[in-house]
Design an enzyme around this catalytic site. Sequence first.
Site, mmCIF file in Angstrom:
data_model
loop_
_atom_site.group_PDB
_atom_site.id
_atom_site.type_symbol
_atom_site.label_atom_id
_atom_site.label_comp_id
_atom_site.label_asym_id
_atom_site.label_seq_id
_atom_site.Cartn_x
_atom_site.Cartn_y
_atom_site.Cartn_z
ATOM 1 N N GLN A 199 0.842 -1.229 0.129
ATOM 2 C CA GLN A 199 -0.138 -0.214 0.527
ATOM 3 C C GLN A 199 0.759 1.278 0.124
ATOM 4 O O GLN A 199 1.903 1.323 1.107
ATOM 5 C CB GLN A 199 -0.992 -0.017 1.043
ATOM 6 C CG GLN A 199 -2.022 1.202 1.750
ATOM 7 C CD GLN A 199 -2.457 1.063 2.635
ATOM 8 O OE1 GLN A 199 -2.313 0.875 3.854
ATOM 9 N NE2 GLN A 199 -4.126 1.388 2.621
ATOM 10 N N TYR B 223 -6.053 9.531 4.915
ATOM 11 C CA TYR B 223 -4.807 10.401 4.390
ATOM 12 C C TYR B 223 -4.994 11.517 3.604
ATOM 13 O O TYR B 223 -6.148 11.326 2.985
ATOM 14 C CB TYR B 223 -4.065 9.113 4.101
ATOM 15 C CG TYR B 223 -3.969 8.993 6.011
ATOM 16 C CD1 TYR B 223 -3.067 9.195 6.862
ATOM 17 C CD2 TYR B 223 -4.506 6.848 6.125
ATOM 18 C CE1 TYR B 223 -3.111 7.804 8.216
ATOM 19 C CE2 TYR B 223 -4.843 6.614 7.452
ATOM 20 C CZ TYR B 223 -3.599 6.601 7.784
ATOM 21 O OH TYR B 223 -3.426 6.291 9.231
ATOM 22 N N ARG C 94 -6.638 -8.911 11.764
ATOM 23 C CA ARG C 94 -6.068 -8.756 12.895
ATOM 24 C C ARG C 94 -6.526 -10.451 13.161
ATOM 25 O O ARG C 94 -5.524 -11.003 14.362
ATOM 26 C CB ARG C 94 -7.563 -8.013 14.271
ATOM 27 C CG ARG C 94 -7.132 -6.619 14.423
ATOM 28 C CD ARG C 94 -7.628 -5.803 14.797
ATOM 29 N NE ARG C 94 -9.098 -5.629 14.410
ATOM 30 C CZ ARG C 94 -10.248 -5.352 14.736
ATOM 31 N NH1 ARG C 94 -10.194 -4.738 15.574
ATOM 32 N NH2 ARG C 94 -12.017 -5.523 13.831
ATOM 33 N N CYS D 101 -9.833 -7.412 21.230
ATOM 34 C CA CYS D 101 -9.771 -6.131 21.589
ATOM 35 C C CYS D 101 -8.529 -4.842 21.059
ATOM 36 O O CYS D 101 -8.843 -4.046 22.180
ATOM 37 C CB CYS D 101 -9.095 -6.914 23.248
ATOM 38 S SG CYS D 101 -7.314 -7.479 21.920
ATOM 39 N N CYS E 77 -2.755 -4.744 18.828
ATOM 40 C CA CYS E 77 -2.250 -3.824 17.718
ATOM 41 C C CYS E 77 -2.163 -2.344 17.480
ATOM 42 O O CYS E 77 -1.464 -2.099 17.881
ATOM 43 C CB CYS E 77 -2.890 -4.601 16.665
ATOM 44 S SG CYS E 77 -4.759 -4.966 17.127
ATOM 45 N N ALA F 139 -2.991 -15.924 32.444
ATOM 46 C CA ALA F 139 -1.423 -16.309 32.689
ATOM 47 C C ALA F 139 -0.900 -17.686 32.583
ATOM 48 O O ALA F 139 0.318 -18.199 32.146
ATOM 49 C CB ALA F 139 -0.712 -15.270 33.657
ATOM 50 N N GLU G 11 -6.596 -25.036 40.113
ATOM 51 C CA GLU G 11 -7.377 -23.864 40.447
ATOM 52 C C GLU G 11 -8.441 -23.800 40.760
ATOM 53 O O GLU G 11 -9.438 -24.711 41.475
ATOM 54 C CB GLU G 11 -7.864 -23.361 38.725
ATOM 55 C CG GLU G 11 -9.363 -22.547 38.436
ATOM 56 C CD GLU G 11 -8.925 -21.119 38.762
ATOM 57 O OE1 GLU G 11 -7.725 -20.766 37.951
ATOM 58 O OE2 GLU G 11 -9.361 -21.030 39.520
HETATM 59 C C1 FMN Z 1 -2.657 -2.732 13.522
HETATM 60 C C2 FMN Z 1 -2.985 -1.889 12.728
HETATM 61 C C3 FMN Z 1 -2.642 -1.276 11.739
HETATM 62 C C4 FMN Z 1 -2.999 -0.897 10.355
HETATM 63 N N1 FMN Z 1 -2.606 -0.106 9.498
HETATM 64 C C5 FMN Z 1 -3.462 -0.099 7.936
HETATM 65 C C6 FMN Z 1 -2.330 0.216 7.499
HETATM 66 O O1 FMN Z 1 -1.860 1.027 7.474
HETATM 67 N N2 FMN Z 1 -3.059 0.485 6.001
HETATM 68 C C7 FMN Z 1 -4.422 0.558 5.682
HETATM 69 O O2 FMN Z 1 -5.686 0.426 5.112
HETATM 70 N N3 FMN Z 1 -5.583 -0.039 7.026
HETATM 71 C C8 FMN Z 1 -4.787 -0.463 8.455
HETATM 72 N N4 FMN Z 1 -5.853 -0.845 8.952
HETATM 73 C C9 FMN Z 1 -6.591 -1.403 8.856
HETATM 74 C C10 FMN Z 1 -6.935 -3.010 8.515
HETATM 75 O O3 FMN Z 1 -6.229 -3.227 7.480
HETATM 76 C C11 FMN Z 1 -8.445 -3.620 8.424
HETATM 77 O O4 FMN Z 1 -9.098 -2.704 7.716
HETATM 78 C C12 FMN Z 1 -8.864 -3.343 9.458
HETATM 79 O O5 FMN Z 1 -8.270 -3.691 11.064
HETATM 80 C C13 FMN Z 1 -10.161 -3.882 9.754
HETATM 81 O O6 FMN Z 1 -9.790 -5.457 9.646
HETATM 82 P P1 FMN Z 1 -10.441 -7.162 10.142
HETATM 83 O O7 FMN Z 1 -11.315 -7.045 10.751
HETATM 84 O O8 FMN Z 1 -9.390 -7.762 9.614
HETATM 85 O O9 FMN Z 1 -8.764 -6.596 11.516
HETATM 86 C C14 FMN Z 1 -4.383 -1.252 9.889
HETATM 87 C C15 FMN Z 1 -5.323 -2.151 11.298
HETATM 88 C C16 FMN Z 1 -4.519 -2.497 12.378
HETATM 89 C C17 FMN Z 1 -5.247 -3.519 13.551
#
Ligand code: FMN
Length: 639
Positions: free
Chosen positions: A104, A174, A320, A344, A348, A392, A411
Amino acid sequence: MKEKFEILFSPFTIKSLVLKNRLVMPPMGTSFSTSFGGVTPRFIRYHCERAAGGVGINLVEFAFVEAWGRLSSHMPAIYDDSHIPGLKSLVEAVHQAGGKIGIQIGHAGRRARSSINGGRRPWAPSPIPELGGEIPYEMNQSQIDYLQECFNKAAQRAKKAGFDAVELHAAHGYLIHQFLSPLSNNRSDRYGGSLENRSRFALETLARIREGVGDEFPIFCRISGDEFVEGGSSLAEAKGFAKLLEEGGADVIDVSAGVLESAQKTVPPMAVEHGCNVGLTEEIKRHTNLPVICVGRIKTLEEAELILQKKSADLIAMGRALIADPELPRKTRAGGNVRPCIGCNQGCIDRLYNGLAITCLVNARAGREFQIPSLGKAPVSKKIAVIGGGPAGLEFARVASERGHKVTLYEKERELGGRFRIASLPPKRGEINEFVQYLIRSIRSLGVKTEMGVSVKPEDLVKGEDFDEVVVAAGGVPIPFPMAETPSNVSFAEDVLQKKAPLGAKIVVIGGGMVGCETAEWIAESGRQVTLLEQLPEIAGDMEARTRKLMLSRLDSNRVEILCNGVVERVEKDRVIYRQGGLRFEIGGVDHIVLALGYKANDFNPQIPSAKIHRIGDCLRPRKAIEAVHEGFLLGLEI
Ligand SMILES: Cc1cc2nc3c(=O)[nH]c(=O)nc-3n(C[C@H](O)[C@H](O)[C@H](O)COP(=O)(O)O)c2cc1C
């Protein structure tokens, strides 16, 4: 055998690119690059594991096309030819791992920071700052030309480095999206005003890139299907924009959502439903002939296949979920135990926004793959006792037993999961339990012995069993309110959530951190009148930002009364007396008082001369579950 995920695992062709399946790892910032944007072995290994895990194509995170176009340090750079060799090594490694890889390319525009960009004021379509940002410099025509050329050169570098595709970042607020959104663009020239004009920067950039990379090189465009901010770029505009991108030579539309002000739409937390962008993607698909990618809380291959079956999208991105388990595609097809993302956001996006490299609450190896290629076997198999079956203790037991140790876990409750199990009880937090269940499945299949309902005393550990090491993972205990005698209608939040305390109609929750807020919401959902009393100026300060935003609005809609800066002086049977702004107030007619004042370490401290003792998680110092899980993992690896 018939393929269960028939559409998902059928090949997909985009011009010169043939994908083995329709699963995409979307771009996700990692902060794994050097401070100059160089590729690192950590970055390569992280991507290779996801490629080897079976995803069709990895899209590398936002790489900045101009030296001042980044928003944080440690993002990958693609603004100079000197970056090509590093990027090439990443591409070659992913290809060797059996994957495809795109990158990207973007520019932060007004979201760039002078503090990390040599003092240079950010550039943007208009001098309108983003929330909490600097007032940007309004770009003139020659600066527009210059940045468009930067995008073009960056795409050519991507091609030279061997990438299989490039993705133009036109989403999330952006630079390109700043031109598109009426909230950040009030220009009166050919780049402002109508949708066509606001799209011009993107379309001219796309045209240049196409000219630079040639007809056959795939260009993906990531858009926000809706900005979700009043007055911003809506779904209606996104549909028009997608059509313009199609006419302008794009090959794939990657439909994301949101901007900084609506960040919960971009990286939706646990409280948001799975497949939250399916509706947006469907709408956009209807308006273009291009293939579209759907993203957003798609966690399983079953969900992905269903979206494809319904023709809501052509490709599925799982972000994620692949940080949580890089082997998800391969494991699911083989019927394996997948480690679930719980949304959560703590390891990330929350860490990334705090300037730290990403990791994952449920996967402590994420980002450490280079240092820890595999768990490996321990040189000597030891007999180990674990006291406490919370996150943990469970994670430790999983890792240690996988490494060949003989583990017995004690436990005191009848159920495993500790405080994490209780944390899954409030509204919208149920997914936490999926991780607990994953850990339980793991330790069961690894043969960990569990002794449930056992309150262990040090002497029990030496009786009969001859443990080499003892791991105390006994968690934390709730902090009481300091008073000589506690009235019977005062309970800890965790007892309330477990329905161990009868509640009346009017409730005061003391302590407005995450636990207090969640408990207040849980109680208010049953129709009771709840007041939340917090001594700090704001509530939920310990929550991940996106999760917090949604929590605040739910507390509001559940009509929870929130009193901040309120220091409790005295608690009596039916009233709470507190000080606020130097004055004394009281809440009277209270039926029940709930304490959410935090936790202190459980001081269970066995002295067993024959065994080495370790402490992990909250019994060392109460913190968040991510620390508990990671400590369990690291000790399991070391022991
Ligand atoms: C840690 C992190 C960093 C991300 N960085 C970007 C990025 O650089 N460019 C972008 O378009 N989306 C970014 N996203 C969004 C992800 O591409 C994605 O659209 C979002 O996590 C939702 O998808 P998911 O539910 O499958 O995680 C980021 C998401 C996370 C969690």
